[in-house]
Design an enzyme around this catalytic site. Sequence first.
Site, mmCIF file in Angstrom:
data_model
loop_
_atom_site.group_PDB
_atom_site.id
_atom_site.type_symbol
_atom_site.label_atom_id
_atom_site.label_comp_id
_atom_site.label_asym_id
_atom_site.label_seq_id
_atom_site.Cartn_x
_atom_site.Cartn_y
_atom_site.Cartn_z
ATOM 1 N N SER A 211 0.829 -1.204 0.000
ATOM 2 C CA SER A 211 0.000 0.000 0.000
ATOM 3 C C SER A 211 0.872 1.267 0.000
ATOM 4 C CB SER A 211 -0.959 -0.054 1.200
ATOM 5 O OG SER A 211 -1.990 0.891 1.083
ATOM 6 N N ASP A 431 -8.727 -3.752 -6.841
ATOM 7 C CA ASP A 431 -8.333 -3.170 -5.562
ATOM 8 C C ASP A 431 -8.922 -1.768 -5.450
ATOM 9 O OD1 ASP A 431 -7.028 -2.133 -3.322
ATOM 10 O OD2 ASP A 431 -5.024 -2.700 -3.988
ATOM 11 N N HIS A 460 -7.015 -5.987 -0.833
ATOM 12 C CA HIS A 460 -5.876 -5.063 -0.749
ATOM 13 C C HIS A 460 -4.791 -5.714 0.097
ATOM 14 C CE1 HIS A 460 -3.881 -1.193 -0.754
ATOM 15 N NE2 HIS A 460 -3.864 -1.161 0.565
#
Length: 525
Positions: A211, A431, A460
């Site tokens: 991320s 995502d 995710h």
Amino acid sequence: MRRSAAVLCGATVVLAGSLTAVPAEATVARAAATAQAAKVTWTKCGTSDYPTLECGSVKVPLDYAKRQGRKVTLALSRVKHTGTKFQGPLLVNPGGPGASGLDLAGFVASKLPKEVAAQYDVIGFDPRGVGKSEPALNCVPDQFKPVRPNSLPTTAAIEKANLARAKSFAAACGKKYGDVLPYINTINAAKDLDSIRKALGVQKINYFGYSYGTYLGSVYAKLFPQRVRRLVLDSIVDPTAVWYDSNLSQDYAFDKRQKAFTAWIAKYDSTYKLGTDPAKIGAKWYAVRAELAKKPAGGKVGASEFEDTFLPGGYNNAYWPLLAKAFAAYVNDKDSAPLVEMYEKYGSSDAKDANGYSIYTAVQCSDAPWPRDWKQWQKDNWAVYEKAPFFAWNNAWYNAPCAFWPTKSHKPVNVANSKLPPTLLFQATDDAATPYQGGVTAHRLLKRSSLVVEQGGGNHGITLSGNACLDKYLAAYLTDGKLPHSTGVADATCAKSPDPKPTPTTTSTLTTTVSSLLGELGLRG
């Protein structure tokens, strides 16, 4: 970026592309010798989940332009290598920005194949200002105390109340941490990574980021390309859209995931009794939201809290069964208890979240320019809302302190890089937190990268979560530097992990399934 979580799921193995090896940069003996020069003092700090975890710390300059000046402390963790072959430290980051990475070392070391984990010192760290690093920022401890104003600013009074919250939060951060805030940003966090490298006594590091951690890793690689040995980026931030535009892109993607959730509920009408039409189920969700705006469930779940409760489902579909159960109980039986339980378990905010949000805003507000004219926010977010209402205004208010942030914003880093060794990228096509285009863009900018795509996947943080196809590419790269190559956009494609069945009936069931990565990946990025 907002919250992120990953989950253990089943997988269908689909291998694609050819594999080529990356030459080793150093011999095992040389790597072992440099490791002995480490400056970090490690002490045992194992937990029931990660019993071999060790902890340490390193002091770094607050301001790298004044290296002899004030220092701040970074908290570190380690799971030491156990094999005879040693490939150096593997630094891991869960994202956020603002997420603690200490437990992530234990998670990664436990989820990698044993023979792969044995070759690395897996190093976790709390970035500056986060968790056990000192000082740890906490601008407003009760910023998300329920019940917050309705996120949808349909009246001037509602908008004024939300603006007041955003302004007061920014002001409080400036008042409490005015001497620190100018130095809380991704560039300094990347420089901290190199300070950690030096403290570990190595010439190069391996890095694995999820991320926001993909952006941090990309910035580090840009600043210190000669210090990168292997680089893995999972669920990739679009590095050309930080951060205002990327948040607007998120809104569309989360709305799509919410529609996937209602379609999933429709598939299991025999369980949830909410109908077989996804659009009508979605309309019921918005009707409940409108009810809660007038009368919060349990005195604590208003419209904004309702959105917070369902947001994790956009990050990971493992939440869907319990969220659907709570939603159905409210719609069908007017039973608000399961909904309140879901909020308290997955939507509410605690001291850790308050620290994370303080760092989130500090980093994002200073990393790149944000509109300072609120009229621009109004125009952009109403435009998004018309097409993607689920997340638009909730996300806008989450980021709104950046319109009033007390420190200056910097120019984003151009992470385009042709100096890196071969790099491995992972991205799911659906995502929501880091939309697919981010992976494609990073693949284009990182010239020697290979992109592995989870086709149709919407979760995710996709590696080490049960998809054997994805994890095989990860293990091959960390073992021998092997990468897939193809002439298409994706160098390899894996089938998505299957959607859940409506089986979990308790929060403990979900906790057992999800918590490994839930606590590791920083929610909202």
